[in-house]
Design a protein around this motif. Structure first.
Motif, short mmCIF file in Angstrom:
data_model
loop_
_atom_site.label_atom_id
_atom_site.label_comp_id
_atom_site.label_asym_id
_atom_site.label_seq_id
_atom_site.Cartn_x
_atom_site.Cartn_y
_atom_site.Cartn_z
N ARG A 129 -6.87 18.95 10.79
CA ARG A 129 -7.38 20.21 11.36
C ARG A 129 -7.32 21.35 10.37
NH1 ARG A 129 -4.90 19.88 17.39
NH2 ARG A 129 -6.69 18.90 18.40
N ARG A 130 -6.25 21.37 9.57
CA ARG A 130 -6.16 22.52 8.69
C ARG A 130 -7.19 22.48 7.56
NH1 ARG A 130 -0.12 21.12 6.42
NH2 ARG A 130 -0.74 19.92 4.61
N GLY A 187 -4.07 31.51 11.21
CA GLY A 187 -4.83 30.47 10.55
C GLY A 187 -3.96 29.61 9.66
N LEU A 230 -0.97 28.47 10.54
CA LEU A 230 0.06 27.77 11.32
C LEU A 230 0.13 26.29 10.98
CD1 LEU A 230 -0.28 29.44 14.83
CD2 LEU A 230 1.59 29.65 13.18
N GLY A 231 -1.00 25.70 10.58
CA GLY A 231 -1.00 24.27 10.26
C GLY A 231 -0.15 23.94 9.05
N ARG A 291 -9.47 34.29 9.31
CA ARG A 291 -8.47 33.39 9.87
C ARG A 291 -8.78 31.94 9.46
NH1 ARG A 291 -8.27 33.55 16.15
NH2 ARG A 291 -10.34 32.67 15.84
N GLN A 343 -6.83 28.66 6.31
CA GLN A 343 -6.54 27.23 6.32
C GLN A 343 -6.88 26.59 4.98
OE1 GLN A 343 -8.37 27.25 10.74
NE2 GLN A 343 -8.10 25.21 9.88
#
Lengths: 252, 787
Positions: A78-79, A103, A105-106, A158, A162
């Motif tokens: 996902r990131r 953005g 958090l991963g 955001r 990533q």
């Protein structure tokens, strides 16, 4: 490279949102997804990063089977995929930089992020991304004090946190004025051309597709009905995608 | 609807429908496809039949007796309803509809007749006992807060009883003001004239007859009233009376006469008012205590010096309990609420089960009133403020957590989706996408709860024997209505302040303007976190101080939790193994009916009185014009005052007025209802949109037509909605009003607990939970449809 194979999604209420959809996105492409409201565009984009669980079919991202990934692997996949939402999906009461930092958090461990401890590097990166989108001076104001276009730019910043390879954009300009639409899509184009990010973007208006996309696919009632260059969408194709009563309109 | 009926006409036999409805009420409507109307009629018929049967059989209500049979005349009304239902089916089959007014009116009439009888309504008692109750109203207007010093002026003169040649012992030495009588001796009944001088001018006093040694005295009375002496402008008085029978106390022996004394006594209040003893108990006092060691060691005071210490009164314990219960419930409920939020739990494996279990527990715990929790907890932690705090907290946790959970469920899911898409875990999504969204509404609910806890804290002392509730309980038992009045005033003032502060803060949190835009320079750097700002530090310090004081006043003693009475286990077992015997459940059903019906009547009565009052208390009606603004403020104050006191505390007045029982409880509930609903009604009136009024006026309508077509349609739905909501609230209050003598299920519960029959008490709790839950769901559903 993203490869979608025989993707089908049936919602619990029986609605078939996607039916046997197969296509491929090459690295560096700007692929537009077109179709009427309810044709399955949002479902398709959300199945790719499994915000929605597909019913059957497979998705391969750089050779990894996304549909079979464990929660931990999923986090890593996902990131790599930045997601841009039609409704921006910002936390309205938080300030802009906090929204941008989410953005990241991963990449951060739970314990660390729960205490709102992002590293200096993350902070600098957030400010850099905001600067790139022309919002540096808005970093510490509340998100809901920004205009719609500015909020979507925060959404892009955001996604950039990533450090993604792929941008999934779900109707990124449908909630915005025509003028702002171009400004947002230009940012996406810039990411596509300068940073080499692959962009998968669902769009409503055909002239935006002509203007920005390198290739297009079209969905109708969950089925893939067109795949090819934007210029190839002639009147016959148009009627096939949008129905007999549809009229071509253009914005600006 | 019309399409449906015309359709059914072609396929269904129009004569079958009324026939079906004749056999089973509502069946015809169901047959015609009117599912809602059909099932409503069926349920209404069954429920009414059961009610009529039960009330006539068990409570002997509406019974008529002839030589041949004994039955309830309410069956006649139900038969009317039955006939209407047949007629309605017939009309529906023809594609028309019968009068709905009649269909609603008959069941409502039956319900109110039953409610009236079950509650024992007897308004004549309000009139016949009015003279006696004036005494209480007088006390309410003269609360015992202040007293004044008294100064006494007196003078006495000796008299020999009876007249006799024998010489009595010599009289004691004289002191006091000069008074004279016109005889030196006499016997009981002899007339006497007393004069005196040098007293304060134009004051009144009394005459006392004293024994020789001064050990006994009696007020001199004439014609069943105390003799009153009044001085003239020069401080002189003259009074005539007869020697009282008291003079014969030492015997009327001519051989052994005694010297007695007649005293004129003037008592006058002097000086400024000062706090009375009652004030000290209620509000607090300052005591002098030996200085604590640390002050002596620091050289602040001399070793044997005393320092003043504030001794807080009952109201402060109550305030502390309300605050502490709020702190505890917010701290506990905030994390728990996520377990009761469907959207969060759906993301966790097995979460749906946790969600249902959590919600069921919340619902159970909040259905049981604080006071009932207090009774249960007394067996664990004994009497005292701590038990009151636990009871308040338990109820409050569940109530707050339910609201919090709903708030979590209503968040904007977008940011959650965004954090998930970025690779965030569930915990991270909660932290960054959920919590920032819910903080304002959580704060607002917490403030609202503070207000509610404050009110509950005023009555929890009835059971836990601490705080102002206990004080009131004691005052009423001693018949000290001026003390009782003082407590009510103190509560009203505190609750009004809390209510005001809480609503202002809520308003500011939910709709307040954001802080003024920061300057561009400020925006270059992250703003200081709130806890580092000067305001933040100030608030934190205040919070800590308040917390410590509240902690101390609520006598928190966690060890008590670990040292329950040895019987606790068996008590809990008894509560859980509820009694299922028929006679117990018959008693419960009976009292539950009383509870529901008294709440219904109280709501109706309170609402009817509140309607005209609501217009007086509406800013747009009376508040704007200069001449009527005082009406607005006066009406507002009356509403605020009455609703700030829990119905529970009014019961004492009505028990005195109309006697112990459901009627007294109903009246007490009606008073608080009037205050609460009057405020809601007046706000509904204030929120009338001017648009429709303008539009109707523009068509040339007169004032009456404007009210009928533009104003009433706007206020009737909220009025009905608020009334139903209030009925829901009143049922909760009615479950405990019996503790104070107001009848209903509370009394039954208290009796069972008092007899240590906890399994029966457990059955009562179950019944309360069921009824409160049903009412809660039904009222929410009906209100939802109205709006």
């Amino acid at each position: 490279m993203l490869r979608v194979e025989n993707l089908t999604k049936v919602y619990p209420n029986g609605t078939v949102a996607l039916k046997d959809v197969t296509f491929q996105v090459e690295d560096g492409e700007f692929l537009a997804v077109i179709g009427l409201s309810g044709s399955g565009k949002s479902t398709l984009l959300r199945c790719i990063n499994r915000l929605i669980e597909p019913t059957s079919g497979k998705i391969f991202w750089d050779g990894i089977d996304v549909t079979a990934a464990s929660p931990n692997e999923m986090r890593k996949i996902r990131r790599q995929m930045g997601f841009i939402f039609q409704q921006f999906n910002l936390v309205k009461r938080s300030n802009v930089i906090t929204n941008v930092l989410t953005g990241r958090l991963g990449y951060v461990g739970s314990a660390q992020s729960l205490a709102n401890l992002f590293s200096k590097h993350d902070h600098d990166l957030a400010l850099k991304n905001l600067e790139r989108l022309g919002l540096k001076e808005k970093a510490y104001v509340r998100a809901d004090s920004l205009s719609g276009g500015q909020q979507q730019r925060v959404g892009i910043a955001r996604a950039l946190m990533q450090e993604p390879k792929l941008i999934l954009a779900d109707e990124p300009v449908a909630s915005l004025d025509p003028v702002l639409s171009h400004s947002i899509l230009k940012y996406l184009e810039q990411l596509n051309k300068e940073d080499g990010l692959t962009v998968l973007c669902s769009l409503h208006f055909l002239d935006l597709v002509h203007r920005y996309a390198t290739r297009a696919i079209a969905l109708k009632d969950g089925k893939l009905v067109f795949e090819g260059l934007p210029e190839a969408i002639d009147d016959a194709e148009f009627k096939a995608i949008y129905g007999q009563d549809a009229q071509r309109v253009s914005i600006i | 609807m019309s399409a449906q009926t015309s359709n059914s006409r072609t396929t269904k036999n129009p004569l079958l429908a009324p026939l079906f409805s004749l056999i089973v009420p509502g069946a015809g409507q169901l047959y015609l496809g009117a599912r809602e109307a059909g099932s409503a009629i069926l349920v209404a018929t069954v429920v009414l039949a059961l009610l009529i049967q039960f009330t006539s059989e068990v409570l002997r209500i509406a019974v008529i007796e002839t030589a041949f049979f004994k039955t309830s005349w309410l069956w006649f009304l139900l038969a009317l309803f039955w006939l209407w239902n047949v007629f309605d089916a017939y009309r529906r089959a023809r594609g028309l509809s019968a009068s709905r007014v009649f269909g609603f009116a008959v069941p409502i009439l039956i319900i109110y007749i039953l409610a009236w009888q079950v509650t024992g309504v007897d308004f004549t008692r309000l009139v016949t006992r009015f003279d006696d109750v004036k005494y209480i109203f007088n006390a309410l207007l003269h609360p015992d807060f202040f007293t004044r010093d008294t100064e006494q002026q007196s003078g006495w003169v000796t008299i020999q009883v009876p007249c006799s040649p024998t010489v009595p012992p010599p009289p004691p030495e004289y002191s006091g003001f000069p008074v004279r009588i016109d005889r030196a001796c006499g016997t009981v009944g002899d007339p006497l004239t007393m004069t005196g001088e040098g007293f304060l001018p134009t004051t009144s006093g009394n005459v006392y007859w004293l024994e020789y040694d001064g050990t006994n005295e009696a007020q001199v009375r004439m014609n069943d009233a105390p003799v009153v002496i009044t001085t003239d402008a020069n401080g002189q008085f003259t009074s005539q009376f007869n020697i009282p029978s008291f003079a014969a106390r030492d015997g009327l022996d001519p051989d052994n006469p005694v010297v007695q004394a007649v005293e004129a006594r003037f008592v006058q209040e002097v000086g400024p008012p000062k706090p009375s003893e009652n004030f000290h108990i209620l509000i607090g006092s300052i005591a002098q205590e030996p200085a604590p060691a640390w002050m002596v060691n620091l050289g602040l005071v001399a070793p044997d010096a005393t320092v003043p210490r504030i001794v807080p009164g009952g109201i402060w314990v109550t305030i502390a309990l309300g605050l502490m219960a709020t702190f505890i419930s917010v701290a506990v409920a905030a994390p728990l609420s996520f377990l009761g939020a469907r959207n969060i739990m759906a993301r966790v494996r097995g979460g749906t089960v946790i969600y249902y279990v959590t919600r069921a527990i919340f619902n159970f715990v909040r259905s049981v009133d604080t006071l009932i929790w207090a009774i249960i907890l007394v067996t664990w932690t004994g009497l005292g403020a701590f038990t009151g705090l636990l009871a308040l907290s338990i109820h409050s946790i569940a109530a707050v957590a339910k609201l919090y959970s709903e708030e979590v469920e209503h968040i904007d899911e977008g940011p959650v989706e965004a954090t998930t898409a970025a690779g965030g875990t569930t915990l991270q999504s909660v932290r960054f996408a959920v919590i920032p969204q819910i903080i304002p509404s959580f704060l607002a609910y917490s403030l609202l709860r503070w207000d509610i806890n404050m009110r509950s804290a005023t009555i929890v002392g009835f059971v836990s024997a601490a705080g102002i509730g206990f004080y009131i309980f004691e005052a009423i038992r001693k018949g000290g209505y001026q003390e009782y009045a003082a407590a009510l005033w103190a509560i009203a003032i505190v609750v009004m302040i809390v209510d005001f502060v809480s609503s202002i803060w809520r308003e500011r949190i939910l709709h307040g303007e954001r802080r003024a835009a920061a300057t561009p320079q400020d925006l270059q750097a992250p703003p200081k976190p709130f806890y580092k700002t000067r305001r933040g530090i100030l608030y934190t310090v205040i919070f800590i101080i308040v917390f410590i004081i509240s902690w101390n006043l609520s006598e928190i003693n966690l060890e008590k939790l670990l040292e329950p009475a040895p019987t606790l286990g068996s008590v809990i077992y008894d509560y859980i193994t509820i009694d299922t015997s028929v006679e117990v459940w018959r008693a419960i059903l009976r009292q539950i009916l009383v509870t529901i019906f008294q709440a219904l009547l109280a709501t109706t009565l309170g609402a009817i009185v509140a309607i005209p009052f609501a217009f007086l208390a509406a800013k747009n009606i009376t508040g704007r014009a200069r001449g009527t603004a005082w009406i607005y403020y006066a009406a507002r104050f009356v509403l605020n005052f009455l609703r700030s006191i829990e119905a529970f505390l009014y019961v004492a007045i009505f028990v005195f007025w109309v006697g112990v029982g459901a009627f007294a409880g109903m009246l007490a509930l009606a008073v608080t209802t009037f205050g609460l609903i009057g405020k809601l009604f007046s706000e509904a009136v204030e929120n009338i949109e001017e648009g429709p009024v303008e539009a109707v006026t523009a068509t040339g309508a007169n004032r009456l037509q404007t009210i009928a077509f533009a104003v009433l349609p706007q206020i009737v739905p909220p009025f009905i909605s608020y009334s139903i909501y209030q009925w829901d609230i009143n049922i909760r209050m009615a479950t405990i009003i019996g503790f104070a003598g107001g009848g209903g299920i509370g009394l039954l519960f208290q009796n069972y607990v008092g007899q240590l029959q906890y399994h029966k008490a457990g059955a009562v709790i179950l019944a309360i939970v069921v009824v409160v839950t049903i009412m809660d769901l039904a009222s929410a559903k009906i209100r939802h449809r109205l709006v």
